[in-house]
Scaffold this active site. Structure first.
Site, PDB file in Angstrom:
ATOM      1  N   GLU A 120      86.524  14.898  35.892  1.00 23.39           N
ATOM      2  CA  GLU A 120      87.780  14.542  36.566  1.00 23.39           C
ATOM      3  C   GLU A 120      87.753  13.061  36.855  1.00 23.39           C
ATOM      4  OE1 GLU A 120      87.201  17.057  39.818  1.00 23.39           O
ATOM      5  OE2 GLU A 120      87.989  18.814  38.781  1.00 23.39           O
ATOM      6  N   TYR A 132      85.792   6.416  29.034  1.00 26.58           N
ATOM      7  CA  TYR A 132      85.798   7.797  28.528  1.00 26.58           C
ATOM      8  C   TYR A 132      86.532   7.900  27.185  1.00 26.58           C
ATOM      9  CZ  TYR A 132      84.359   8.908  33.309  1.00 26.58           C
ATOM     10  OH  TYR A 132      83.690   8.963  34.503  1.00 26.58           O
TER      11      TYR A 132
HETATM   12  C1  COA Z   1      83.488   3.012  35.278  1.00 31.34           C
HETATM   13  C2  COA Z   1      82.138   2.263  35.341  1.00 31.34           C
HETATM   14  C3  COA Z   1      81.023   3.302  35.443  1.00 31.34           C
HETATM   15  C4  COA Z   1      81.963   1.460  34.039  1.00 31.34           C
HETATM   16  O1  COA Z   1      80.660   0.909  34.025  1.00 31.34           O
HETATM   17  P1  COA Z   1      80.341  -0.502  33.303  1.00 31.34           P
HETATM   18  O2  COA Z   1      78.884  -0.650  33.239  1.00 31.34           O
HETATM   19  O3  COA Z   1      81.100  -1.597  33.962  1.00 31.34           O
HETATM   20  O4  COA Z   1      80.955  -0.230  31.848  1.00 31.34           O
HETATM   21  P2  COA Z   1      80.645  -1.009  30.493  1.00 31.34           P
HETATM   22  O5  COA Z   1      80.306  -2.428  30.775  1.00 31.34           O
HETATM   23  O6  COA Z   1      79.675  -0.222  29.707  1.00 31.34           O
HETATM   24  O7  COA Z   1      82.070  -0.964  29.795  1.00 31.34           O
HETATM   25  C5  COA Z   1      82.385   0.037  28.833  1.00 31.34           C
HETATM   26  C6  COA Z   1      83.875   0.062  28.606  1.00 31.34           C
HETATM   27  O8  COA Z   1      84.541   0.534  29.774  1.00 31.34           O
HETATM   28  C7  COA Z   1      85.795  -0.168  29.913  1.00 31.34           C
HETATM   29  N1  COA Z   1      85.775  -0.946  31.152  1.00 31.34           N
HETATM   30  C8  COA Z   1      84.724  -1.139  31.985  1.00 31.34           C
HETATM   31  N2  COA Z   1      85.117  -1.846  33.061  1.00 31.34           N
HETATM   32  C9  COA Z   1      86.434  -2.100  32.887  1.00 31.34           C
HETATM   33  C10 COA Z   1      87.420  -2.761  33.679  1.00 31.34           C
HETATM   34  N3  COA Z   1      87.111  -3.323  34.858  1.00 31.34           N
HETATM   35  N4  COA Z   1      88.681  -2.795  33.223  1.00 31.34           N
HETATM   36  C11 COA Z   1      89.022  -2.242  32.044  1.00 31.34           C
HETATM   37  N5  COA Z   1      88.145  -1.581  31.236  1.00 31.34           N
HETATM   38  C12 COA Z   1      86.867  -1.513  31.667  1.00 31.34           C
HETATM   39  C13 COA Z   1      85.927  -1.075  28.701  1.00 31.34           C
HETATM   40  O9  COA Z   1      86.600  -0.348  27.698  1.00 31.34           O
HETATM   41  C14 COA Z   1      84.475  -1.295  28.337  1.00 31.34           C
HETATM   42  O10 COA Z   1      84.302  -1.608  26.981  1.00 31.34           O
HETATM   43  P3  COA Z   1      84.341  -3.153  26.522  1.00 31.34           P
HETATM   44  O11 COA Z   1      83.311  -3.858  27.361  1.00 31.34           O
HETATM   45  O12 COA Z   1      84.002  -3.059  25.071  1.00 31.34           O
HETATM   46  O13 COA Z   1      85.726  -3.634  26.824  1.00 31.34           O
HETATM   47  C15 COA Z   1      82.109   1.262  36.522  1.00 31.34           C
HETATM   48  O14 COA Z   1      83.283   0.456  36.495  1.00 31.34           O
HETATM   49  C16 COA Z   1      82.004   1.911  37.880  1.00 31.34           C
HETATM   50  O15 COA Z   1      80.907   2.227  38.353  1.00 31.34           O
HETATM   51  N6  COA Z   1      83.150   2.121  38.564  1.00 31.34           N
HETATM   52  C17 COA Z   1      83.152   2.698  39.911  1.00 31.34           C
HETATM   53  C18 COA Z   1      82.817   4.172  39.882  1.00 31.34           C
HETATM   54  C19 COA Z   1      83.799   4.958  39.012  1.00 31.34           C
HETATM   55  O16 COA Z   1      85.006   4.720  39.016  1.00 31.34           O
HETATM   56  N7  COA Z   1      83.244   5.937  38.285  1.00 31.34           N
HETATM   57  C20 COA Z   1      84.024   6.804  37.428  1.00 31.34           C
HETATM   58  C21 COA Z   1      84.539   7.951  38.220  1.00 31.34           C
HETATM   59  S1  COA Z   1      85.398   9.147  37.201  1.00 31.34           S
END
Ligand code: COA
Length: 165
Positions: A120, A132
Site C-alpha cells: 500500500e 515501484y
Molecule cells: C521511497 C524511498 C524509499 C526511495 O528511496 P531512495 O533511496 O531515495 O530511492 P532511489 O535513489 O533508489 O531512487 C529510485 C527511483 O525512485 C524514484 N524516486 C526516488 N526519490 C524520488 C523523488 N524524491 N521524487 C521523484 N522520484 C523519486 C525515481 O524514479 C528513482 O529513480 P531515478 O533515480 O532513476 O530517477 C525514499 O524516498 C523514502 O524512504 N521515502 C520515505 C518513506 C516512504 O515513503 N516509503 C514508501 C512507503 S510506501
C-alpha cells in the site's frame, strides 16, 4: 573512502537483519513517516518467522562506524507477500539505495517461492510510486481516507501488485 554510496562504482551492501536492528529501523522510520513504529514494534516484527527484513549498510568513513541507511520488511503468507514498510534515511536518499533494497528483496522473495507481492502506498507519494513503477508494480486497488494525517483529512492509499514469473 567516501561517505556516500556511489552506485556507479560500488552497489550498497544489502543484508538480512535481525531484531538487533530494531532501534536503527525505528529511527529511520520516525524520519520517514508521520506515525512512526517504535523499536519494540520492529523487534517484534523482525523476530517473527513470517517477516523478512533486509537493510542497506552505509560504509564507515572518517571515523564514523558503519550504519544502517535504509531497510525493507515484508510478510510472507504461503506464496504471497506484502511489503510492510520501506524507508531510506533522508541523508541517503536519491543515491540508489531504495532501488538496491527493493531489487535484492524481490530476489529474496522469488527464491523463497513468492508468486505475488502486494503493498500500500499513499496516492501522493511520488517518490515511492516512481520506485515501484520502475520495478513493475501495478495498481490493483484504492482505499479512500486510509492514512491518518496530523494536519488535514485522511488520504487515499493505492494497492499495488507485482507478479513473479
Ligand atoms: C521511497 C524511498 C524509499 C526511495 O528511496 P531512495 O533511496 O531515495 O530511492 P532511489 O535513489 O533508489 O531512487 C529510485 C527511483 O525512485 C524514484 N524516486 C526516488 N526519490 C524520488 C523523488 N524524491 N521524487 C521523484 N522520484 C523519486 C525515481 O524514479 C528513482 O529513480 P531515478 O533515480 O532513476 O530517477 C525514499 O524516498 C523514502 O524512504 N521515502 C520515505 C518513506 C516512504 O515513503 N516509503 C514508501 C512507503 S510506501
Amino acid at each position: 573512502m567516501f561517505g556516500f554510496f556511489d552506485t556507479h562504482r560500488r552497489p550498497p551492501d544489502v543484508r538480512r537483519i535481525a531484531p538487533q536492528a530494531a532501534t536503527a529501523c525505528a529511527k529511520i522510520h520516525a524520519q520517514s513517516f508521520a506515525y512512526p513504529w517504535s523499536a519494540a514494534d520492529f523487534e517484534t516484527l523482525l523476530a517473527a518467522r513470517d517477516v523478512i527484513g533486509e537493510a542497506a549498510m552505509a560504509a564507515a568513513w572518517w571515523g564514523k562506524s558503519a550504519e544502517l541507511a535504509g531497510f525493507i520488511l515484508s510478510r510472507r503468507v504461503l506464496d504471497e507477500a506484502e511489503i510492510l514498510t520501506i524507508a531510506v534515511a533522508p541523508e541517503f536518499r536519491r543515491k540508489g539505495i531504495g532501488s538496491a533494497l527493493l531489487g535484492v528483496h524481490l530476489a529474496t522473495l522469488a527464491a523463497q517461492g513468492t508468486k505475488a507481492l502486494f503493498l500500500e502506498v499513499e496516492a501522493g507519494n511520488q517518490a515511492a510510486l516512481a520506485l515501484y513503477t520502475q520495478f513493475g508494480f501495478q495498481q490493483v486497488g484504492e482505499r479512500q481516507a486510509y492514512y491518518r494525517k496530523a494536519d488535514g483529512p485522511p488520504t487515499t492509499a493505492l494497492v499495488l501488485r507485482r507478479d513473479f514469473r
